[in-house]
Design an enzyme around this catalytic site. Structure first.
Site, short mmCIF file in Angstrom:
data_model
loop_
_atom_site.label_atom_id
_atom_site.label_comp_id
_atom_site.label_asym_id
_atom_site.label_seq_id
_atom_site.Cartn_x
_atom_site.Cartn_y
_atom_site.Cartn_z
CB CYS A 1 -3.16 36.91 -34.33
SG CYS A 1 -1.93 37.93 -33.55
NE ARG B 1 6.82 40.48 -35.41
CZ ARG B 1 6.76 39.24 -34.94
NH1 ARG B 1 7.79 38.76 -34.27
NH2 ARG B 1 5.67 38.50 -35.12
CD GLN C 1 4.79 35.37 -37.44
OE1 GLN C 1 3.91 36.22 -37.47
NE2 GLN C 1 5.57 35.20 -36.38
CG ASP D 1 1.04 33.96 -37.80
OD1 ASP D 1 1.28 33.14 -36.92
OD2 ASP D 1 0.90 35.17 -37.60
CG HIS E 1 -3.94 32.94 -35.77
ND1 HIS E 1 -3.33 33.50 -36.86
CD2 HIS E 1 -3.25 33.34 -34.68
CE1 HIS E 1 -2.31 34.24 -36.45
NE2 HIS E 1 -2.24 34.16 -35.13
CE LYS F 1 6.90 32.61 -26.12
NZ LYS F 1 7.58 33.46 -27.10
CG HIS G 1 -1.75 32.79 -31.53
ND1 HIS G 1 -1.78 34.07 -32.05
CD2 HIS G 1 -2.66 32.78 -30.52
CE1 HIS G 1 -2.67 34.79 -31.38
NE2 HIS G 1 -3.21 34.02 -30.45
#
Length: 672
Positions: free
Chosen positions: A363, A392, A410, A412, A414, A498, A544
């Protein structure tokens, strides 16, 4: 007198102190014999509707305030007007109570056999129960068998579970004198000075516990001690090494047997075993734990997954972007990850100009792309998507094949939009999530709405009013779509609430993968702006979303869902060709060329082996179609088709088979 409202809406007036068991008996002695536990809530909350919450296992046993909806023992006196439900064996909540009671039965057996043992906590889980204990000598398989045998004796004694109360100070004193350091910790953590603490007694065994429990040990009818594993006290490797003894319990032997049959099925679907058998991926210890090496066949499936995702993103109005793997530490301070997420990040790296950290999220990178140019309300919404590698730090004991790793990709995205656009954008994300599940063969899912916990404000950024607006927006989307969901306070991201979508696989297991998150905090922290229609600068909001969650985890779930027998469109080898003898190899090669020209993935087994051995090899590799060809097929421009799961389907024209296979790939159907 107090009022008791039953599920049918009828209300009874009974004496204060009446128990749930008394109410059950007054309805029917047969009902009283069948009920396991009671659920109550104050009549005032019945009218308003209480929010369903989920507690941690420790807090559920030791902490939590009275009031609200809760489970109570059948013998607990009722002291206020309540709505009362009498739960029988068919209720999932009742099964967890049985399992927690089974944990107490196991702790009773452990102390009777090994009195030097110190007890931690013993919660029920979705699949059974466990008890953390401290004992210098490791428990052997023979010890576990002895514990299970003694548990049967405790059950046979049919000891009543009785709730007792004493002062917090007395509990601390008694447990400290007994050297029960874990119990002392739990009392200190979940109670405060002046509190009364609850204890549960069965026979001579007493345990600090909130309850509830079944009426007696005799109600724990079908159980099994399954295994023992190591666990550090409080999860810290510097603390004592505990032993976690696992077990499971059901209401009857039939359900217990079905559980172990299901475990065998799960074992047969283990993605780590199938990954090796099908040559899909590996984890190389020389390179490091939790880091995935994609082999050729696994890499081909991954490419197919990612190609579909990228094409679908573009079709839905996303721009594909790419961001660096490492960024300056200062960026993570601005985003808040340095303060709220640092324990899951790799340590900083000191380079020439600054300290850098591997990115755990995409992000902030997408935010910087947005911020790189002036934005107008006419530009919004802006949707950035990236299949980005993130890193991570997972603790060594938590990693599990593809499902829990340290480096992953990921999917991902946004979305930067105006406050007025956020509802439609969240709806678009949910549509996309449903498309992902349907395309990859998942027909069922559960939805959770993760919220801020007002009692833990320090774990979240932003003010309460903004959180309320964000939470209300997500609730409205789910409600308007008619989606059933469970609200869970305290599980929101640190920057916003979320929606978590948990798919249900073929064995009924839940997997947390897709998530859609509302964020009003990061745009403020990065001072994002757009020029509104009024000519003034305004702050956008962010959505997100990740739908695979991570490519690695989604792939691991796919392997187990299909037991390695992927649908045709995903299978790394879609068609295996078996020439009966060497003289049929030339025709087999020509068939391969025609299939590949149609976009199909094909292998020919040209080895000097018997036909059945070649067929068996393709079958073990779970190839969807095996085509056998000899003189008859070569002469007729045909193939003899063997279909996975169906067997020999006989000879068909090659052109007809090609059209069939192309149609199955195009439709992405699961069945062959």
């Amino acid at each position: 007198m107090i009022k008791i409202q039953l599920p049918d809406g009828s209300v009874r007036e009974v004496s204060r102190g009446t128990t749930a068991y008394d109410v059950a008996t007054s309805i029917s002695p047969r009902l009283a014999a069948a009920v396991v536990v009671a659920r109550i809530r104050p009549l005032t909350s019945v009218a308003t509707g209480a929010t369903e919450t989920e507690e941690t296992s420790e807090a559920a046993m030791y902490g939590g305030a009275e009031g609200g909806e809760r489970l109570v023992d059948l013998a607990a006196p009722l002291t206020e007007d309540v709505a009362l439900e009498l739960l029988k064996e068919s209720d999932e909540a009742a099964l967890k109570v049985v399992r927690h009671s089974a944990a107490h039965v196991m702790a009773t057996a452990i102390l009777e056999l090994f009195p030097e043992t110190k007890l931690g906590h013993g919660p029920a889980t979705d699949s059974g129960f466990f008890y953390d204990v401290y004992r210098e000598t490791p428990f052997s398989d023979e010890d576990l068998a002895a514990i299970e045998t003694r548990m049967a004796e405790v059950v046979g004694r049919d000891e009543k579970f009785m709730r007792e109360e004493e002062s917090r100070e007395m509990g601390l004193k008694d447990y400290a004198e007994q050297g029960e350091f874990m119990k002392v910790h739990f009392i200190e953590k979940f109670t405060k000075a002046g509190d009364e603490i609850s204890l549960y007694r069965n026979g001579k065994f007493v345990d600090f516990c909130r309850g509830p429990h079944v009426p007696s040990t005799g109600r724990v009818k079908a159980f099994k001690v399954t295994s023992v594993a190591g666990a550090y006290w409080l999860g810290d490797e510097k603390n004592q090494q505990l032993q976690r003894i696992y077990g499971t319990a059901f209401f009857n032997a039939k359900d217990l047997d079905a559980h172990f049959k299901r475990l065998e099925e799960i074992k047969a679907r283990d993605h780590r075993v199938l990954g090796k058998q099908l040559d899909l991926f590996s984890i190389q210890e020389v390179a490091g734990s939790g880091l995935i090496f994609w082999h050729a066949k696994g890499g081909l499936i991954r490419k197919t997954m990612e190609d579909w995702m990228r094409e679908e993103c573009i079709r839905r109005g996303y721009d594909m972007v790419y961001t660096p793997h490492i960024m300056r530490r200062e960026l993570w301070k601005i985003s808040g990850h340095e303060g709220f997420y640092s324990q899951n990040m790799y340590p900083p790296m000191e380079l020439d100009d600054a300290e850098y950290r591997l990115k755990p999220m995409n992000c902030p990178g997408h935010i910087l792309i947005y911020k790189n140019s002036p934005r107008s309300y006419r530009d919004l919404p802006i949707r950035y998507a990236e299949l980005g590698n993130v890193y991570r730090y997972e603790r060594s004991g938590t990693m599990h094949g593809l499902l829990r790793v340290r480096g992953f990709t990921q999917d991902d995205a946004h979305i930067f939009c105006t406050p007025e656009q956020v509802v439609s954008e969240v709806e678009g994300c949910l549509d996309f999530a449903e498309a992902v599940l349907k395309t990859f063969g998942f027909d069922e899912y559960r939805v959770e709405l993760s919220l801020r916990d007002p009692n833990k404000a320090g774990e979240f950024v932003g003010n309460a009013a903004d959180w309320e607006k964000a939470e209300s927006a997500l609730k409205a989307v789910l409600t308007n779509r008619g989606v059933a969901f469970k609200a869970i306070p305290g599980e929101g991201a640190f920057y916003g609430p979320k929606i978590d979508i948990k798919l249900v696989d073929v064995l009924g297991r839940l997997w947390q993968l897709s998530t859609v998150q509302f964020d009003f905090n990061l745009p403020a922290r990065f001072e994002l702006e757009y020029k509104g229609e009024d000519g003034e600068l305004h702050q956008p909001v962010m959505v997100h979303r990740a739908l695979f969650g991570s490519v690695e985890r989604f792939f691991g779930v796919l392997i187990e869902h299909y037991a390695g027998a992927f649908p045709l469109w995903l299978a790394p080898v879609q068609i295996g060709i078996v020439p009966i003898s060497e003289k049929h190899v030339e025709y087999a090669r020509s068939v391969k060329a025609k299939l590949e020209a149609s976009g199909l993935r094909v292998e020919v087994d040209e080895r000097n082996e018997k036909m059945n051995a070649k067929i068996r090899e393709f079958t073990l590799q779970k190839v969807p179609f095996v085509l056998v060809m000899g003189d008859k097929e070569a002469a007729a421009e045909a193939v003899s088709v063997r279909t996975r799961g169906k067997g020999d389907e006989g000879s068909v024209a090659l052109a007809d088979f090609i059209e069939r296979a192309k149609g199955l790939v195009a439709s992405k159907t699961v069945a062959l």
